[in-house]
Design an enzyme around this catalytic site. Structure first.
Site, PDB file in Angstrom:
ATOM      1  N   ARG A  12     -17.296-135.998  -6.570  1.00 20.87           N
ATOM      2  CA  ARG A  12     -17.530-135.391  -7.532  1.00 20.87           C
ATOM      3  C   ARG A  12     -18.132-137.001  -8.380  1.00 20.87           C
ATOM      4  O   ARG A  12     -19.535-136.825  -9.512  1.00 20.87           O
ATOM      5  CB  ARG A  12     -16.646-135.051  -8.208  1.00 20.87           C
ATOM      6  CG  ARG A  12     -16.569-133.983  -8.941  1.00 20.87           C
ATOM      7  CD  ARG A  12     -16.572-134.513 -10.583  1.00 20.87           C
ATOM      8  NE  ARG A  12     -15.110-135.556 -11.012  1.00 20.87           N
ATOM      9  CZ  ARG A  12     -14.889-135.855 -11.220  1.00 20.87           C
ATOM     10  NH1 ARG A  12     -16.030-136.424 -12.272  1.00 20.87           N
ATOM     11  NH2 ARG A  12     -13.406-136.276 -11.799  1.00 20.87           N
ATOM     12  N   ASP A  13     -17.126-137.325  -8.693  1.00 22.75           N
ATOM     13  CA  ASP A  13     -17.876-138.441  -9.483  1.00 22.75           C
ATOM     14  C   ASP A  13     -18.729-139.678  -9.191  1.00 22.75           C
ATOM     15  O   ASP A  13     -19.744-139.804 -10.431  1.00 22.75           O
ATOM     16  CB  ASP A  13     -15.980-138.748 -10.091  1.00 22.75           C
ATOM     17  CG  ASP A  13     -15.967-139.788 -11.659  1.00 22.75           C
ATOM     18  OD1 ASP A  13     -17.195-140.639 -12.249  1.00 22.75           O
ATOM     19  OD2 ASP A  13     -15.063-140.030 -12.192  1.00 22.75           O
ATOM     20  N   HIS A 204      -6.926-142.527 -12.844  1.00 24.79           N
ATOM     21  CA  HIS A 204      -8.095-142.773 -12.458  1.00 24.79           C
ATOM     22  C   HIS A 204      -8.664-143.956 -12.886  1.00 24.79           C
ATOM     23  O   HIS A 204      -8.874-143.758 -14.822  1.00 24.79           O
ATOM     24  CB  HIS A 204      -8.651-140.901 -13.288  1.00 24.79           C
ATOM     25  CG  HIS A 204      -9.689-141.079 -12.667  1.00 24.79           C
ATOM     26  ND1 HIS A 204     -10.290-140.527 -12.361  1.00 24.79           N
ATOM     27  CD2 HIS A 204     -11.251-141.670 -13.064  1.00 24.79           C
ATOM     28  CE1 HIS A 204     -11.858-140.265 -11.872  1.00 24.79           C
ATOM     29  NE2 HIS A 204     -12.516-140.458 -12.882  1.00 24.79           N
ATOM     30  N   HIS A 206     -11.622-146.100 -13.508  1.00 27.18           N
ATOM     31  CA  HIS A 206     -13.167-147.329 -13.346  1.00 27.18           C
ATOM     32  C   HIS A 206     -13.282-148.404 -13.636  1.00 27.18           C
ATOM     33  O   HIS A 206     -12.252-149.507 -14.409  1.00 27.18           O
ATOM     34  CB  HIS A 206     -13.781-146.656 -14.307  1.00 27.18           C
ATOM     35  CG  HIS A 206     -14.463-145.301 -14.217  1.00 27.18           C
ATOM     36  ND1 HIS A 206     -15.513-144.517 -13.201  1.00 27.18           N
ATOM     37  CD2 HIS A 206     -13.948-143.767 -14.222  1.00 27.18           C
ATOM     38  CE1 HIS A 206     -15.786-144.038 -12.793  1.00 27.18           C
ATOM     39  NE2 HIS A 206     -14.202-142.961 -13.434  1.00 27.18           N
ATOM     40  N   CYS A 237     -19.420-141.102 -15.862  1.00 27.10           N
ATOM     41  CA  CYS A 237     -19.556-139.968 -16.365  1.00 27.10           C
ATOM     42  C   CYS A 237     -21.176-140.238 -17.532  1.00 27.10           C
ATOM     43  O   CYS A 237     -21.393-141.209 -17.986  1.00 27.10           O
ATOM     44  CB  CYS A 237     -18.288-139.339 -17.846  1.00 27.10           C
ATOM     45  SG  CYS A 237     -18.847-138.300 -18.734  1.00 27.10           S
ATOM     46  N   ASN A 246     -15.681-146.053 -10.328  1.00 25.43           N
ATOM     47  CA  ASN A 246     -14.861-145.953 -10.158  1.00 25.43           C
ATOM     48  C   ASN A 246     -14.344-146.922  -9.965  1.00 25.43           C
ATOM     49  O   ASN A 246     -15.177-148.100  -9.025  1.00 25.43           O
ATOM     50  CB  ASN A 246     -14.391-144.823  -9.423  1.00 25.43           C
ATOM     51  CG  ASN A 246     -14.785-143.413 -10.202  1.00 25.43           C
ATOM     52  OD1 ASN A 246     -16.091-142.832 -10.333  1.00 25.43           O
ATOM     53  ND2 ASN A 246     -13.729-142.879 -10.196  1.00 25.43           N
TER      54      ASN A 246
HETATM   55  N1  COA Z   1     -21.316-123.023 -14.613  1.00 24.04           N
HETATM   56  C1  COA Z   1     -22.065-122.914 -14.354  1.00 24.04           C
HETATM   57  N2  COA Z   1     -22.762-122.993 -15.660  1.00 24.04           N
HETATM   58  C2  COA Z   1     -22.319-122.635 -16.588  1.00 24.04           C
HETATM   59  C3  COA Z   1     -21.182-122.992 -16.888  1.00 24.04           C
HETATM   60  C4  COA Z   1     -20.126-123.243 -15.444  1.00 24.04           C
HETATM   61  N3  COA Z   1     -19.025-123.644 -15.835  1.00 24.04           N
HETATM   62  N4  COA Z   1     -21.208-123.016 -17.993  1.00 24.04           N
HETATM   63  C5  COA Z   1     -21.703-122.987 -18.978  1.00 24.04           C
HETATM   64  N5  COA Z   1     -22.483-122.520 -18.123  1.00 24.04           N
HETATM   65  C6  COA Z   1     -23.958-122.298 -18.649  1.00 24.04           C
HETATM   66  C7  COA Z   1     -24.360-121.512 -19.396  1.00 24.04           C
HETATM   67  O1  COA Z   1     -24.382-119.501 -18.729  1.00 24.04           O
HETATM   68  C8  COA Z   1     -25.516-120.670 -20.187  1.00 24.04           C
HETATM   69  O2  COA Z   1     -26.456-120.396 -19.169  1.00 24.04           O
HETATM   70  P1  COA Z   1     -28.558-120.126 -19.588  1.00 24.04           P
HETATM   71  O3  COA Z   1     -28.739-121.569 -20.999  1.00 24.04           O
HETATM   72  O4  COA Z   1     -29.242-120.266 -18.299  1.00 24.04           O
HETATM   73  O5  COA Z   1     -27.667-118.752 -20.996  1.00 24.04           O
HETATM   74  C9  COA Z   1     -25.500-122.525 -20.403  1.00 24.04           C
HETATM   75  O6  COA Z   1     -25.041-123.213 -19.087  1.00 24.04           O
HETATM   76  C10 COA Z   1     -25.122-123.877 -21.553  1.00 24.04           C
HETATM   77  O7  COA Z   1     -23.890-122.257 -21.584  1.00 24.04           O
HETATM   78  P2  COA Z   1     -22.855-123.089 -23.069  1.00 24.04           P
HETATM   79  O8  COA Z   1     -21.990-122.147 -23.493  1.00 24.04           O
HETATM   80  O9  COA Z   1     -23.933-123.432 -24.430  1.00 24.04           O
HETATM   81  O10 COA Z   1     -23.312-124.469 -22.360  1.00 24.04           O
HETATM   82  P3  COA Z   1     -23.313-125.521 -23.098  1.00 24.04           P
HETATM   83  O11 COA Z   1     -24.437-125.981 -22.607  1.00 24.04           O
HETATM   84  O12 COA Z   1     -22.710-126.045 -24.838  1.00 24.04           O
HETATM   85  O13 COA Z   1     -22.132-126.572 -22.368  1.00 24.04           O
HETATM   86  C11 COA Z   1     -20.598-126.957 -20.969  1.00 24.04           C
HETATM   87  C12 COA Z   1     -20.795-126.599 -22.265  1.00 24.04           C
HETATM   88  C13 COA Z   1     -19.017-127.580 -20.382  1.00 24.04           C
HETATM   89  C14 COA Z   1     -20.460-126.038 -19.366  1.00 24.04           C
HETATM   90  C15 COA Z   1     -21.314-128.644 -20.385  1.00 24.04           C
HETATM   91  O14 COA Z   1     -21.370-129.296 -21.243  1.00 24.04           O
HETATM   92  C16 COA Z   1     -21.236-129.039 -19.232  1.00 24.04           C
HETATM   93  O15 COA Z   1     -21.226-128.325 -17.876  1.00 24.04           O
HETATM   94  N6  COA Z   1     -20.345-130.189 -18.939  1.00 24.04           N
HETATM   95  C17 COA Z   1     -19.773-130.731 -17.878  1.00 24.04           C
HETATM   96  C18 COA Z   1     -19.776-132.692 -18.167  1.00 24.04           C
HETATM   97  C19 COA Z   1     -19.506-133.004 -16.893  1.00 24.04           C
HETATM   98  O16 COA Z   1     -18.599-132.442 -16.058  1.00 24.04           O
HETATM   99  N7  COA Z   1     -18.851-134.701 -17.042  1.00 24.04           N
HETATM  100  C20 COA Z   1     -18.335-135.162 -16.284  1.00 24.04           C
HETATM  101  C21 COA Z   1     -17.147-135.127 -15.761  1.00 24.04           C
HETATM  102  S1  COA Z   1     -16.358-135.707 -16.452  1.00 24.04           S
HETATM  103 ZN    ZN Z   2     -14.682-141.196 -13.577  1.00 28.51          ZN
END
Ligand code: COA
Ligand code: ZN
Length: 306
Positions: A12-13, A204, A206, A237, A246
């Site tokens: 994952r990370d 956790h 890094h 990240c 990490n």
């Molecule tokens: N799984 C799959 N798709 C997702 C989702 C999820 N958990 N959450 C949102 N989406 C999709 C939506 O369906 C939408 O799809 P579309 O463009 O095809 O319609 C798109 O993503 C955007 O959705 P929205 O609600 O506007 O989200 P956003 O663009 O504001 O993004 C997050 C918000 C949280 C979903 C996004 O920033 C994210 O996944 N971040 C993860 C960051 C991460 O893991 N960082 C590392 C670890 S610390």
């Molecule tokens: Zn981390």
């Protein structure tokens, strides 16, 4: 010496930040190998937006294909309700919810304010109920690469609010390696003072500035017994400027085992998996014990000059 519980987060990370997509077959093979090493928990993947984290776009397939070893918990990272629904469909043992302690990193990483994230994650906790265990990872708990210092009180308050919602555990994350051992000791002591003893506290780290193992040592001396680590020292990240890997699980486990802690992990077996990792990701990795060998692996004496 105390029992220490180790959580592996490389798939994952570690993989979320790799420049090249790690093929699904390679992820599944690595996870199956890790499952036999004695970890308490493996964070398999994240159910995030594929646009945000394209390297983990195969989350469903990976969760569906891995071999589940009894005694090992299979966790997934979840940022919102959609992610939680996907995680439950995949039969994850634990949902690791994530939000940041700093406003700027929460916006950059999750495109929400901290208040919006807290509200969304509160809904997730209610929805999950007893269908799976819930942990919350608090990013940038020891400093934010955009804002600098993060007050300890902010971290304690967030942890307390999630504890009040009934989560099983809280992980405090040093997202970009800003923590130092004195700060870690103070945080560990404060968290244990204010939070219920039944709450699982995880740290956790890094190794961005070379302080990772010193921070593990400070935490373990302050009574923390659960740690995340990433095989090879991969990780970071993608939405935290300057992020890097990490603490390497094998280096941290080697340190803890040589100090006399019971980690439950078969280090020789893990080192064999670790030595295959550069071939999986296509580059060298920062971990050291896989290169040097553990301290109990001795070398023949050099030949005396004739
Ligand atoms: N799984 C799959 N798709 C997702 C989702 C999820 N958990 N959450 C949102 N989406 C999709 C939506 O369906 C939408 O799809 P579309 O463009 O095809 O319609 C798109 O993503 C955007 O959705 P929205 O609600 O506007 O989200 P956003 O663009 O504001 O993004 C997050 C918000 C949280 C979903 C996004 O920033 C994210 O996944 N971040 C993860 C960051 C991460 O893991 N960082 C590392 C670890 S610390
Ligand atoms: Zn981390």
């Amino acid at each position: 010496m105390s029992r220490v519980f180790f959580h592996e987060v490389v798939t994952r990370d570690g993989f979320q930040m790799e420049p090249e997509f790690v093929p699904t077959d390679a992820k599944v093979a690595l996870l199956d190998a890790l499952s036999d090493c004695g970890y308490a928990k493996i964070e398999v993947t994240s159910f995030t937006s594929a646009k945000a984290i394209p390297m983990l776009r195969d989350a469903e397939e990976v969760m569906g294909r891995i071999r589940r070893v009894p005694g090992v918990e299979y966790a997934v990272l979840v940022p919102n309700l959609r992610g939680a629904e996907r995680a439950l469909e995949s039969r994850a043992d634990e949902l690791n919810l994530v939000m940041s302690c700093s406003e700027s990193h929460n916006q950059a990483n999750l495109r929400m304010s901290r208040a919006q994230s807290f509200a969304a994650l509160s809904d997730v906790i209610r929805m999950v109920d007893d269908q799976a265990a819930v942990n919350v990872s608090l990013s940038t708990a020891f400093g934010c690469p955009m804002e600098g210092d993060v007050p300890q009180a902010t971290v304690l308050e967030l942890a307390q609010r999630f504890a009040d919602l009934g989560v099983r555990g809280v992980t405090v994350c040093d997202t970009t390696g800003m923590a130092n051992p004195v700060q870690v000791q103070a945080m560990a002591e404060a968290l244990q003072r204010v939070l219920p003893a039944s709450l699982q506290l995880v740290m956790h780290f890094h190794n961005t500035r070379g302080m990772g193992l010193a921070n593990v040592l400070a935490a373990v001396q302050a009574g923390i017994v659960r740690f995340d680590g990433s095989l090879g020292g991969l990780g970071g990240c993608p939405f935290a400027p300057g992020a890097s890997g990490n603490i390497a699980s094998e280096d941290a486990l080697h340190m803890l085992q040589t100090m006399g802690h019971d980690t439950g992990v078969d280090l020789e077996r893990l080192l064999a998996v670790s030595r295959d990792l550069p071939a999986v990701v296509g580059h060298d990795v920062p971990a050291q014990v896989s290169k040097a060998g553990p301290v109990w692996q001795l070398h023949p004496a050099p030949c005396a000059p004739a």
